[in-house]
Enzyme design. Structure first.
Site, mmCIF file in Angstrom:
data_model
loop_
_atom_site.group_PDB
_atom_site.id
_atom_site.type_symbol
_atom_site.label_atom_id
_atom_site.label_comp_id
_atom_site.label_asym_id
_atom_site.label_seq_id
_atom_site.Cartn_x
_atom_site.Cartn_y
_atom_site.Cartn_z
ATOM 1 C CG ASP A 155 -2.331 0.604 0.796
ATOM 2 O OD1 ASP A 155 -2.393 1.257 0.096
ATOM 3 O OD2 ASP A 155 -3.209 -0.054 1.669
ATOM 4 C CG ASP A 213 -9.760 1.638 -0.258
ATOM 5 O OD1 ASP A 213 -9.019 1.673 -1.161
ATOM 6 O OD2 ASP A 213 -9.680 1.282 0.738
#
Ligand code: GLA
Length: 399
Positions: A155, A213
């Site tokens: 990430d 997301d």
């Protein structure tokens, strides 16, 4: 060739050239992800509320439900597993959540025919505020390898916004993985902001998130679709666009992706559209408690075969109107997959001529949700419910 080669040259070839060729091949992106990765990830349903018992139960359920057999052969542990670093700076799991350690968990998961993925971040802390890998890339990659990890999602929270730093930080971890002694798929997750489709494969990624997301809503599926749908030229064996996890079967449950949920027609569209785009298929619902519809959608072998087709083409968006999105995906055996999405809020009659899609001639049309042939024709006519996607396979009959 070898007959005429002097013995010393032959020896040199065996010692130096052969292993180097083998190394190059085994490290190459195509071998790590020849088709889009498939599996299940902890994040959307559990968030950071994870532990080894949950992973055991999920692994058991994935085998019992047929998910593994259908191709969902990874479990990815997302954020929240970390317990800091020990005295010699080795990253460690949270001892309360994972008292037996990740190696034991990997052994268990592997014994079920499933690969294990884990998560870290290219900064000091992850998105949820846990220990991350910046400055410890080599050490963490070796630790992951020693645990038997097969996949790393990496990430980008807490890292600077520019692309130059992103390329450097991702390359650093991918090099570390290559040097770790284990084949580990590298999933780049910087949410598309720095256009990773232009550089992530060179930075060592086999897949890269193209979007922010996903959430459990139709709006979110459309939002991620629209970003990913035009990136087909960047995808292929060993390098895939990733529009984020499937939300199929979440059904409005709480969790980081929590939202209003979708109906089954919309979940089926999520699956169809991700398959036509050769996207990674990463389920996130509670696979321990799936109803028949969720199973039917996630484990449609004919839809999965489109996603996993060896040619590795991402479907091209050929028609893009307010009402219709139509994608065409060439397949290895010469067939074409077509996805027809009704984006509108009304039922619609489709009449799509294949010539319009660049496909001349007459085709046998197989509906991959009905699992039957629906005619031989030069076009497709059919009624589509609100937000429904028809997923079809065309086999050429004549010119
Ligand atoms: C980011 C990622 C998500 C998830 C969380 C974990 O938001 O995009 O997929 O990994 O971090 O904190």
């Amino acid at each position: 060739m070898f007959k005429k080669m002097p013995f010393v040259a032959f020896l040199f070839f065996c010692i130096h050239i052969l292993p180097a060729t083998a190394q190059k091949k085994s490290n190459n992106n195509i071998d790590l992800a020849p088709t889009p990765p498939m599996g299940w990830m902890t994040w959307n349903y559990f968030g950071t509320d994870i532990n080894e018992n949950i992973i055991h139960e999920i692994a058991d359920a994935m085998v019992a439900s047929g998910m593994v057999k259908a191709g969902f052969n990874h479990i990815m542990i997302d954020d929240g597993w970390q317990g800091g670093r020990d005295k010699i700076n080795n990253i460690i799991p949270d001892p309360q959540k994972f008292p037996s350690g990740i190696k034991a968990l990997a052994d268990y998961v592997h014994s079920k025919g499933i690969q294990l993925g884990i998560y870290s971040d290219a900064a000091q802390l992850t998105c949820a505020g846990y220990t991350a890998s910046l400055g410890f890339e080599e050490q963490d990659a070796k630790t992951f390898a020693s645990w038997g990890i097969d996949y790393l999602k990496y990430d980008y929270c807490g890292a600077p916004g520019d692309s130059v730093t992103a390329k450097i930080r991702y390359k650093k971890m991918s090099d570390a993985l290559r040097n770790s002694g284990r084949q580990i798929v590298f999933s780049i997750c910087e949410w598309g902001g720095r256009q990773p489709w232009f550089w992530a494969a060179n930075a060592g990624g086999q897949l890269w998130r193209t979007t922010s997301d996903v959430r459990d809503s139709w709006h979110s599926v459309m939002y991620n679709l629209d970003i990913n749908a035009t990136l087909e030229s960047h995808a292929g064996p060993g390098h895939w666009n990733d529009p984020d996890m499937l939300i199929v079967g979440l059904r409005g449950s709480k969790g980081p992706a929590g939202d209003n949920g979708c109906n089954d027609i919309e979940y089926q569209s999520n699956m169809s559209l991700w398959c036509i785009m050769a996207s990674p298929l990463i389920a996130t619902n509670d696979v321990r408690n799936m109803n028949a519809e969720t199973k039917r959608i996630l484990m449609n072998d004919e839809a999965i075969a489109i996603d996993q087709d060896a040619l590795g083409k991402q479907g091209e968006l050929k028609i893009n109107t307010k009402t219709w999105n139509v994608f065409v995906k060439p397949l290895e055996n010469g067939d074409y997959a077509i996805a027809i999405l009704n984006r509108s809020d009304e039922t619609q009659n489709a009449d799509i001529s294949f010539t319009q899609l660049g496909l001349d001639g007459k085709y046998e049309i197989r509906d991959l949700w009905l699992h039957e042939s629906v005619g031989n024709s030069k076009n497709y006519k059919g009624l589509l419910q609100i937000h429904e996607t028809k997923l079809l396979r065309l086999k050429k009959l004549s010119n």
